[in-house]
Scaffold this active site. Structure first.
Site, PDB file in Angstrom:
ATOM      1  N   ASN A  17      36.005  40.485  91.655  1.00 27.48           N
ATOM      2  CA  ASN A  17      36.341  41.091  90.370  1.00 27.48           C
ATOM      3  C   ASN A  17      37.717  40.604  89.946  1.00 27.48           C
ATOM      4  OD1 ASN A  17      33.938  42.636  90.461  1.00 27.48           O
ATOM      5  ND2 ASN A  17      34.958  44.051  91.847  1.00 27.48           N
ATOM      6  N   GLU A  39      34.983  41.572  96.979  1.00 26.81           N
ATOM      7  CA  GLU A  39      34.057  42.553  97.559  1.00 26.81           C
ATOM      8  C   GLU A  39      33.316  41.955  98.742  1.00 26.81           C
ATOM      9  OE1 GLU A  39      32.868  44.889  93.418  1.00 26.81           O
ATOM     10  OE2 GLU A  39      31.295  44.133  94.726  1.00 26.81           O
ATOM     11  N   ARG A  90      40.062  41.494  87.830  1.00 27.15           N
ATOM     12  CA  ARG A  90      40.768  42.488  87.011  1.00 27.15           C
ATOM     13  C   ARG A  90      41.468  43.488  87.928  1.00 27.15           C
ATOM     14  NH1 ARG A  90      35.311  44.351  87.420  1.00 27.15           N
ATOM     15  NH2 ARG A  90      35.354  46.231  88.708  1.00 27.15           N
ATOM     16  N   LYS A  98      20.130  37.333 102.356  1.00 25.16           N
ATOM     17  CA  LYS A  98      19.583  38.224 103.376  1.00 25.16           C
ATOM     18  C   LYS A  98      19.965  39.649 102.976  1.00 25.16           C
ATOM     19  CE  LYS A  98      17.952  39.213 107.531  1.00 25.16           C
ATOM     20  NZ  LYS A  98      16.511  38.934 107.792  1.00 25.16           N
ATOM     21  N   PHE A  99      19.017  40.590 103.074  1.00 24.72           N
ATOM     22  CA  PHE A  99      19.295  41.977 102.692  1.00 24.72           C
ATOM     23  C   PHE A  99      19.843  42.764 103.870  1.00 24.72           C
ATOM     24  CE2 PHE A  99      17.791  46.452 102.069  1.00 24.72           C
ATOM     25  CZ  PHE A  99      18.622  46.750 101.003  1.00 24.72           C
ATOM     26  N   ILE A 100      20.962  43.457 103.649  1.00 24.68           N
ATOM     27  CA  ILE A 100      21.535  44.350 104.670  1.00 24.68           C
ATOM     28  C   ILE A 100      21.092  45.766 104.335  1.00 24.68           C
ATOM     29  CG2 ILE A 100      23.643  45.190 105.770  1.00 24.68           C
ATOM     30  CD1 ILE A 100      24.989  42.621 105.077  1.00 24.68           C
TER      31      ILE A 100
HETATM   32  C1  MV4 Z   1      23.534  43.809  98.639  1.00 24.45           C
HETATM   33  C2  MV4 Z   1      23.030  44.878  99.405  1.00 24.45           C
HETATM   34  C3  MV4 Z   1      22.422  44.560 100.605  1.00 24.45           C
HETATM   35  N1  MV4 Z   1      22.296  43.271 101.006  1.00 24.45           N
HETATM   36  N2  MV4 Z   1      23.390  42.547  99.076  1.00 24.45           N
HETATM   37  C4  MV4 Z   1      24.759  46.386  94.812  1.00 24.45           C
HETATM   38  C5  MV4 Z   1      25.654  46.026  93.664  1.00 24.45           C
HETATM   39  C6  MV4 Z   1      26.042  44.618  93.866  1.00 24.45           C
HETATM   40  N3  MV4 Z   1      27.394  44.392  93.471  1.00 24.45           N
HETATM   41  C7  MV4 Z   1      25.805  44.343  95.305  1.00 24.45           C
HETATM   42  N4  MV4 Z   1      24.932  45.362  95.789  1.00 24.45           N
HETATM   43  C8  MV4 Z   1      24.317  45.264  96.987  1.00 24.45           C
HETATM   44  N5  MV4 Z   1      24.165  44.022  97.479  1.00 24.45           N
HETATM   45  C9  MV4 Z   1      22.782  42.307 100.226  1.00 24.45           C
HETATM   46  N6  MV4 Z   1      22.652  41.036 100.629  1.00 24.45           N
HETATM   47  C10 MV4 Z   1      23.215  46.171  98.940  1.00 24.45           C
HETATM   48  C11 MV4 Z   1      23.847  46.380  97.722  1.00 24.45           C
HETATM   49  C12 MV4 Z   1      24.028  47.738  97.332  1.00 24.45           C
HETATM   50  C13 MV4 Z   1      25.314  48.296  97.265  1.00 24.45           C
HETATM   51  C14 MV4 Z   1      26.462  47.543  97.514  1.00 24.45           C
HETATM   52  C15 MV4 Z   1      27.712  48.092  97.441  1.00 24.45           C
HETATM   53  C16 MV4 Z   1      27.853  49.437  97.118  1.00 24.45           C
HETATM   54  C17 MV4 Z   1      26.740  50.186  96.847  1.00 24.45           C
HETATM   55  C18 MV4 Z   1      25.468  49.638  96.918  1.00 24.45           C
HETATM   56  C19 MV4 Z   1      24.345  50.417  96.652  1.00 24.45           C
HETATM   57  C20 MV4 Z   1      23.101  49.874  96.717  1.00 24.45           C
HETATM   58  C21 MV4 Z   1      22.945  48.530  97.046  1.00 24.45           C
END
Ligand code: MV4
Length: 458
Positions: free
Chosen positions: A290, A275, A292, A201-203
């Protein structure tokens, strides 16, 4: 304790590990590329071995070259720092086969966490909250459509081998899913040699909050609280702080309990970071781990008083957490870190070259982790991080005041840095109120444009 440790890294983190070794009475061996001959990690290590040409692939990432150096210098252990070989399970396996202790988790655990979908399922099994999404990797566009319908749009496709945003696509309708599935899979296959995808699911406006943990080799895990890392641009973090204003003591305690159970279950060892994304309702969901030490570890060190790199060395030499952390750990005050990069502050293009002036701030509550110096050179071959400026205070207000005066006293001439950008962010009302999410920088640049236009009219 180890007699001698090789540091398989460069820059500020190599120096940071040397500091920890010196305090523990461990001899140090630096490795360096031809571009890093005059680096401080070479100067301050007890021994230094050149392992190849400037490009990382031919030096710092060259496993046979690093292992040969370790054997010639006769070290007991290798500290990989962050980036480079730090999350390479094959490298950890070669260390094991060569009878050299890899300072980090066992290769099996690194491999599990490196496959993001497997890590997600492992955490789900251990009752760590995850976002609604697919179970396992998605085999076809048809299957992706089924999952998307059960989860509900918008969804995000992610590469199981991914990280740093590559192979990720946000999907808002069934019509655009086939094209985006293909694009994400191809991008992942090209970048990681593995096109497998999973779905969540996208936040829309998440906060990025991560928890620091330590695990000894006797089955004990402890959480050292969280870091707020939402201030980032193009998946590069700019500012991190601890604690997060959005995390209550109850949430912190609940997550600590859950992580202790789940990471003891997977046999985690050494330092690690879990994370999470926080949604608009303040709920936390695991996204990845992560395996590390991280760039931003100093903010946790400042608020807990624990030296995480010394803890890594003591854990890897077999000590128990109970002897490393005798008292119950508490969070004291507030710490903020600014990443100072050799980049143009607006265009974010790398800015390599000679540093003419390098005045490093100090004083009460200020810490600077750097391997740069005046008359030194920033080579074009590596990550552009040249310093981390960390401010600690009794509360966020004091930490911000200390950061602002330290940013004014940090003078770097000869190259562009992100110092002016940080000065701007610390004047921004939304940042000062602490009410931001991962889209903060986009809004900040809009406001800056408006501020500039308003100035122009006057
Ligand atoms: C997401 C998200 C929204 N919804 N997952 C970006 C890198 C990767 N490690 C995970 N990321 C994201 N995953 C869901 N389900 C939005 C991001 C994301 C983001 C996450 C953390 C810090 C910066 C970000 C920038 C853009 C998108």
């Amino acid at each position: 304790m180890f007699r001698k440790v090789l540091i398989a890294n460069r820059g500020e983190i190599a120096l940071r590990v040397i500091c920890a070794c010196k305090e523990l009475g461990i001899r140090t061996v630096a490795v360096y590329s031809e571009a890093d001959r005059n680096s401080l990690h070479v100067r301050f290590a007890d021994e230094a071995i050149c392992i190849g040409p400037p490009r990382s692939a031919e030096s710092y990432l060259n496993v046979p070259a690093v292992i040969s150096a370790a054997e010639i210098a006769d070290v007991d252990a290798i500290h990989p720092g962050y980036g480079l070989l730090s999350e390479n399970a094959n490298f950890a396996e070669v260390c094991r086969a060569s009878n050299i202790k890899f300072i980090g988790p066992p290769p099996e655990v690194t491999r599990l966490m490196g496959e993001k979908e497997k890590a997600r399922q492992a955490m789900k099994k251990a009752k760590v909250p995850i976002l609604p999404g697919s179970d396992g990797v998605i085999q076809s566009v048809e299957e992706a459509l089924e999952w998307a319908k059960s989860v509900g749009f918008p969804v995000i496709l992610k590469a199981t081998a991914g990280g740093g945003g590559r192979g990720m696509r946000v999907v808002r309708s069934a019509e655009e899913l086939p094209g985006l599935f293909q694009a994400a899979s191809t991008e992942a296959a090209n970048a990681f040699g593995n096109g497998s995808l999973y779905m969540e699911k996208f936040i829309e406006r998440p906060r990025h909050i991560e928890f620091q943990i330590l695990a000894d080799e006797h089955g004990n895990v402890i959480s050292l609280g969280e870091r707020e890392c939402s201030i980032q641009r193009r998946h590069q973090k700019l500012i991190e702080e601890a604690p997060s204003l959005q995390v209550t003591q109850k949430m912190r305690d609940d997550i600590a309990k859950t992580l202790k159970r789940s990471l003891e279950h997977v046999g985690y060892q050494n330092a690690g970071t879990i994370e999470f994304l926080m949604d608009e309702d303040g709920k936390l969901y695991f996204i990845e781990m992560n395996t590390r030490i991280q760039v931003e570890h100093p903010v946790t060190e400042m608020v807990t008083g624990i030296d995480l790199v010394k803890a890594q060395l003591r854990i890897a030499s077999g000590e128990k957490l109970s002897s490393i952390l005798p008292e119950p750990t508490t969070i004291r005050g507030h710490a903020i870190e600014c990443r100072i990069n050799a980049e143009h502050p607006e265009k974010f293009t790398p800015s390599a070259g000679k540093i003419n002036v390098f005045n490093v701030p100090g004083g009460n509550g200020i810490r600077v982790d750097t391997a740069q110096y005046a008359e030194g050179v920033v080579p074009p071959y590596y990550d552009s991080l040249i310093a981390k400026l960390i401010a600690h205070g009794k509360d966020r207000e004091e930490a911000m005041a200390r950061m602002q005066r330290a940013l004014d006293m940090f003078v770097v001439e000869g190259i562009f840095t992100t110092i002016p950008l940080h000065r701007g962010i610390f004047r921004d009302e939304e940042f000062r109120e602490g009410k931001f999410d991962t889209k903060f920088m986009e809004r900040y640049f809009e406001r800056e444009k408006e501020r500039r236009e308003a100035d122009g009219i006057q």
